[in-house]
Design an enzyme around this catalytic site. Structure first.
Site, PDB file in Angstrom:
ATOM      1  N   ASN A 146      -2.243  18.344 -20.368  1.00 18.98           N
ATOM      2  CA  ASN A 146      -2.220  17.304 -21.442  1.00 18.98           C
ATOM      3  C   ASN A 146      -2.386  18.323 -22.582  1.00 18.98           C
ATOM      4  O   ASN A 146      -3.352  17.467 -23.576  1.00 18.98           O
ATOM      5  CB  ASN A 146      -4.008  16.293 -20.662  1.00 18.98           C
ATOM      6  N   ARG A 173      -4.730  21.343 -14.021  1.00 18.64           N
ATOM      7  CA  ARG A 173      -3.657  20.250 -14.295  1.00 18.64           C
ATOM      8  C   ARG A 173      -3.807  19.515 -15.809  1.00 18.64           C
ATOM      9  O   ARG A 173      -2.682  18.985 -16.260  1.00 18.64           O
ATOM     10  CB  ARG A 173      -3.758  18.557 -13.194  1.00 18.64           C
ATOM     11  N   GLU A 221       8.013  18.464 -24.959  1.00 17.76           N
ATOM     12  CA  GLU A 221       6.933  18.945 -24.039  1.00 17.76           C
ATOM     13  C   GLU A 221       7.062  20.259 -23.567  1.00 17.76           C
ATOM     14  O   GLU A 221       6.569  20.383 -22.914  1.00 17.76           O
ATOM     15  CB  GLU A 221       6.796  17.445 -23.115  1.00 17.76           C
ATOM     16  N   HIS A 245       5.963   9.103 -27.523  1.00 21.99           N
ATOM     17  CA  HIS A 245       4.754   9.252 -26.673  1.00 21.99           C
ATOM     18  C   HIS A 245       5.524  11.391 -27.551  1.00 21.99           C
ATOM     19  O   HIS A 245       4.308  11.671 -27.636  1.00 21.99           O
ATOM     20  CB  HIS A 245       5.268   9.744 -25.569  1.00 21.99           C
ATOM     21  N   HIS A 290      -2.260  11.055 -27.775  1.00 21.41           N
ATOM     22  CA  HIS A 290      -2.434   9.126 -27.791  1.00 21.41           C
ATOM     23  C   HIS A 290      -3.248   8.401 -28.287  1.00 21.41           C
ATOM     24  O   HIS A 290      -3.239   6.865 -28.101  1.00 21.41           O
ATOM     25  CB  HIS A 290      -3.347   8.791 -25.978  1.00 21.41           C
ATOM     26  N   LYS A 348       2.324  11.685 -11.020  1.00 14.55           N
ATOM     27  CA  LYS A 348       1.280  10.179 -11.779  1.00 14.55           C
ATOM     28  C   LYS A 348       2.387   9.199 -12.423  1.00 14.55           C
ATOM     29  O   LYS A 348       3.130   8.964 -12.900  1.00 14.55           O
ATOM     30  CB  LYS A 348       0.885  11.536 -13.236  1.00 14.55           C
ATOM     31  N   ARG A 360       0.960  -1.557   0.548  1.00 14.44           N
ATOM     32  CA  ARG A 360      -0.522  -0.278   0.273  1.00 14.44           C
ATOM     33  C   ARG A 360       0.735   1.222   0.079  1.00 14.44           C
ATOM     34  O   ARG A 360       0.189   2.381   0.251  1.00 14.44           O
ATOM     35  CB  ARG A 360      -1.100  -0.522   1.659  1.00 14.44           C
ATOM     36  N   GLU A 379      -5.318  16.441 -10.501  1.00 13.51           N
ATOM     37  CA  GLU A 379      -6.365  16.722 -11.996  1.00 13.51           C
ATOM     38  C   GLU A 379      -7.733  17.051 -11.914  1.00 13.51           C
ATOM     39  O   GLU A 379      -8.315  16.420 -12.192  1.00 13.51           O
ATOM     40  CB  GLU A 379      -6.068  16.599 -12.750  1.00 13.51           C
ATOM     41  N   LYS A 387       5.486  23.076 -13.672  1.00 14.73           N
ATOM     42  CA  LYS A 387       4.984  22.052 -13.397  1.00 14.73           C
ATOM     43  C   LYS A 387       4.212  21.601 -12.097  1.00 14.73           C
ATOM     44  O   LYS A 387       3.265  21.456 -11.558  1.00 14.73           O
ATOM     45  CB  LYS A 387       5.632  20.942 -14.180  1.00 14.73           C
ATOM     46  N   HIS A 410      -2.474  16.182 -25.864  1.00 18.44           N
ATOM     47  CA  HIS A 410      -1.978  14.114 -25.241  1.00 18.44           C
ATOM     48  C   HIS A 410      -3.524  13.508 -26.166  1.00 18.44           C
ATOM     49  O   HIS A 410      -3.038  12.252 -25.894  1.00 18.44           O
ATOM     50  CB  HIS A 410      -1.935  14.538 -23.994  1.00 18.44           C
TER      51      HIS A 410
HETATM   52  P1  NAD Z   1      11.421   5.862 -22.503  1.00 17.30           P
HETATM   53  O1  NAD Z   1      11.393   6.128 -21.005  1.00 17.30           O
HETATM   54  O2  NAD Z   1      10.790   4.785 -23.283  1.00 17.30           O
HETATM   55  O3  NAD Z   1      12.766   6.031 -23.131  1.00 17.30           O
HETATM   56  C1  NAD Z   1      13.048   6.641 -24.032  1.00 17.30           C
HETATM   57  C2  NAD Z   1      14.307   5.680 -24.371  1.00 17.30           C
HETATM   58  O4  NAD Z   1      15.649   6.129 -23.754  1.00 17.30           O
HETATM   59  C3  NAD Z   1      14.020   4.054 -24.250  1.00 17.30           C
HETATM   60  O5  NAD Z   1      14.925   3.450 -25.581  1.00 17.30           O
HETATM   61  C4  NAD Z   1      14.922   4.527 -22.766  1.00 17.30           C
HETATM   62  O6  NAD Z   1      15.967   3.338 -22.931  1.00 17.30           O
HETATM   63  C5  NAD Z   1      16.246   5.239 -23.111  1.00 17.30           C
HETATM   64  N1  NAD Z   1      17.173   5.865 -22.275  1.00 17.30           N
HETATM   65  C6  NAD Z   1      16.467   6.640 -20.897  1.00 17.30           C
HETATM   66  N2  NAD Z   1      17.423   6.920 -20.745  1.00 17.30           N
HETATM   67  C7  NAD Z   1      18.802   7.187 -21.071  1.00 17.30           C
HETATM   68  C8  NAD Z   1      19.641   8.040 -21.353  1.00 17.30           C
HETATM   69  N3  NAD Z   1      20.274   8.520 -20.586  1.00 17.30           N
HETATM   70  N4  NAD Z   1      20.252   7.335 -23.098  1.00 17.30           N
HETATM   71  C9  NAD Z   1      20.619   7.154 -23.754  1.00 17.30           C
HETATM   72  N5  NAD Z   1      19.019   6.311 -23.387  1.00 17.30           N
HETATM   73  C10 NAD Z   1      18.684   6.474 -23.101  1.00 17.30           C
HETATM   74  O7  NAD Z   1      10.306   7.696 -22.736  1.00 17.30           O
HETATM   75  P2  NAD Z   1      10.331   8.804 -22.356  1.00 17.30           P
HETATM   76  O8  NAD Z   1      10.424   9.905 -23.300  1.00 17.30           O
HETATM   77  O9  NAD Z   1      11.330   9.602 -21.821  1.00 17.30           O
HETATM   78  O10 NAD Z   1       9.065   8.938 -21.471  1.00 17.30           O
HETATM   79  C11 NAD Z   1       7.661   8.668 -22.193  1.00 17.30           C
HETATM   80  C12 NAD Z   1       7.454   8.004 -21.090  1.00 17.30           C
HETATM   81  O11 NAD Z   1       6.431   8.987 -20.468  1.00 17.30           O
HETATM   82  C13 NAD Z   1       5.136   7.589 -22.119  1.00 17.30           C
HETATM   83  O12 NAD Z   1       5.443   6.477 -20.755  1.00 17.30           O
HETATM   84  C14 NAD Z   1       4.294   8.584 -21.259  1.00 17.30           C
HETATM   85  O13 NAD Z   1       3.407   8.188 -21.451  1.00 17.30           O
HETATM   86  C15 NAD Z   1       4.915   8.891 -20.215  1.00 17.30           C
HETATM   87  N6  NAD Z   1       4.893   9.940 -19.322  1.00 17.30           N
HETATM   88  C16 NAD Z   1       4.448  10.410 -17.672  1.00 17.30           C
HETATM   89  C17 NAD Z   1       4.355  11.852 -17.154  1.00 17.30           C
HETATM   90  C18 NAD Z   1       3.302  11.307 -16.019  1.00 17.30           C
HETATM   91  O14 NAD Z   1       3.466  12.716 -15.464  1.00 17.30           O
HETATM   92  N7  NAD Z   1       4.354   9.860 -15.195  1.00 17.30           N
HETATM   93  C19 NAD Z   1       3.821  12.785 -18.139  1.00 17.30           C
HETATM   94  C20 NAD Z   1       4.801  12.719 -19.577  1.00 17.30           C
HETATM   95  C21 NAD Z   1       5.356  11.236 -20.234  1.00 17.30           C
HETATM   96  N1  GLY Z   2       2.400  15.350 -17.719  1.00 12.71           N
HETATM   97  C1  GLY Z   2       0.292  15.359 -17.619  1.00 12.71           C
HETATM   98  C2  GLY Z   2       0.451  15.757 -15.890  1.00 12.71           C
HETATM   99  O1  GLY Z   2       1.054  15.516 -15.352  1.00 12.71           O
HETATM  100  O2  GLY Z   2      -0.414  15.931 -15.406  1.00 12.71           O
END
Ligand code: NAD
Ligand code: GLY
Length: 363
Positions: A245, A241, A185, A265, A252, A143, A121, A237, A227, A248
């Site tokens: 998006n 917040r 972003e 993404h 998405h 998130k 939990r 949200e 942010k 998005h």
């Molecule tokens: P990712 O985590 O897939 O990373 C992109 C690629 O870069 C991967 O192949 C990863 O292994 C590689 N990588 C990571 N660090 C590296 C480094 N320092 N050097 C070389 N390669 C590296 O993708 P992302 O763009 O980081 O994140 C996208 C994800 O984040 C999506 O799933 C999206 O939905 C999510 N997201 C979440 C939020 C949130 O608020 N939680 C906000 C925006 C996006």
């Molecule tokens: N990436 C959108 C949020 O964190 O709310």
């Protein structure tokens, strides 16, 4: 270690700091401040582990450390992957006082954060984002979650970390496509509420693309500050917040239609943001010149400005409807009333939405 920028996400007793700077991931004294208990599960992936696993592992060597190396990629952002972390935590007898440390991009951060939110939990959680996208967005704000085959990020929890450590050195190993995805972003922040920041990005886009450290730190700091402010006002949200998006809902739908991981993404968000801008233009909220200015910045960042045209309109609309902003069956979109001014809009008729999506997919 060079200069470190730090400020807090203000959430009362759940407030936490963001650290931005060079040489941070090897700082054992910094990490130790945010680790509770002795047991630490370092969660990373097959690509990041060989790059930074040893440095972070050494910084955590005074703890009882286990490392979980996940397969790399958005298509593994699933409940099944989270279950492998639960298996590891249970088998290794991790107790409630343990800490989960996420080392990687947004995919690792979202998965590890969700595991931390659920295991017993809720256990202590630390974010070490290593992509630009994760440093400017996903590691901040709590998130966490995974994708469902029918909808992006549909399973998850709000769960804040103890701290975010954004080491800008890690951005030097990112490939150019991933760097650009993060810039999508950054541009989003300018568009939703800061025209001056948008102008700064226009002036500095080449510096960002060439990984000028000073420009990157400024972009990360501005993005995270914005942010943090929004999350402090609306953590779960209920209102503004949702503005984070922008692009998005469209993005998405692109990601899900093509299969997770086909477009990054950030690429899907870039095209989605341009779709939102053109929708806003069709309502008379943006001028043609403003839409051109937005598209031009994404193009300069080597990002797509349109969706792939081979998605069926019905499928696209159906995927747009599987969105966490949908309330009582009503689609809510984030639209622009100027560069730096965004709104949540729920009055768009299905007919008008269909017409505009059809024009996007069959231009
Ligand atoms: P990712 O985590 O897939 O990373 C992109 C690629 O870069 C991967 O192949 C990863 O292994 C590689 N990588 C990571 N660090 C590296 C480094 N320092 N050097 C070389 N390669 C590296 O993708 P992302 O763009 O980081 O994140 C996208 C994800 O984040 C999506 O799933 C999206 O939905 C999510 N997201 C979440 C939020 C949130 O608020 N939680 C906000 C925006 C996006
Ligand atoms: N990436 C959108 C949020 O964190 O709310």
């Amino acid at each position: 270690m060079g200069q470190v920028t730090t400020f807090d996400v203000e959430l009362g007793e759940r407030s936490y700091p963001i650290f931005i700077g060079s040489g941070l991931i090897g700082k054992s004294d910094l990490l130790a401040l945010y680790i509770k208990g002795k047991q630490v599960l370092l969660v990373t992936n097959t690509l990041v582990d060989p790059l930074y696993g040893t440095t972070v592992g050494s910084a955590l060597s005074s703890f009882d450390l286990r490392t979980a190396v996940l397969p790399d990629g958005e298509r593994y952002k699933t409940i099944e992957t989270v279950t492998t972390l639960f298996d590891c935590l249970v088998k290794e007898k991790f107790d409630r006082g343990c800490t989960i440390v996420a080392l990687g991009g947004g995919v690792v951060g979202d998965i590890a954060g969700f595991a931390a939110a659920c295991y017993q939990r809720g256990v202590n959680f630390v974010q070490i984002p290593t992509t630009l996208l994760a440093q400017v967005d996903s590691s901040v704000g709590g998130k966490t979650g995974v994708n469902h085959p029918l909808g992006k990020n549909m399973i998850g929890a709000f769960y804040q970390p103890q701290c975010v450590i954004a080491d800008t050195d890690t951005l030097m190993s990112l490939d150019d496509r991933q760097l650009a995805a993060g810039i999508a972003e950054v541009i989003k922040y300018g568009l939703i509420r800061d025209e001056r920041f948008f102008g700064w990005i226009e002036t500095n886009i080449e510096k960002l693309l060439s990984r000028d450290k000073e420009a990157l730190v400024l972009a990360i700091e501005n993005s995270c500050r914005m942010k943090a402010e929004i999350v402090a006002l609306d953590e779960r949200e209920a209102g503004q917040r949702a503005l984070l998006n922008l692009g998005h809902t469209y993005g998405h739908a692109i990601e899900a239609a093509l299969g997770y991981g086909t477009w990054l993404h950030g690429e899907a968000v870039a095209a989605g943001t341009c779709m939102a801008a053109r929708q806003s233009r069709s309502m008379g909220w943006l001028s043609g010149g403003e839409v051109e200015r937005i598209e031009s910045l994404f193009r300069r960042a080597k990002l797509p400005v349109s969706p792939p045209v081979d998605i069926e309109v019905d499928q696209f609309l159906e995927l747009m409807a599987v969105d966490k902003k949908v309330m009582g069956g009503v689609q809510r979109l984030i639209l622009l009333q100027g560069i730096g001014t965004s709104v949540v809009y729920s009055e768009l008729s299905r007919k008008d939405l269909r017409k505009n999506i059809a024009a996007e997919l069959r231009p």
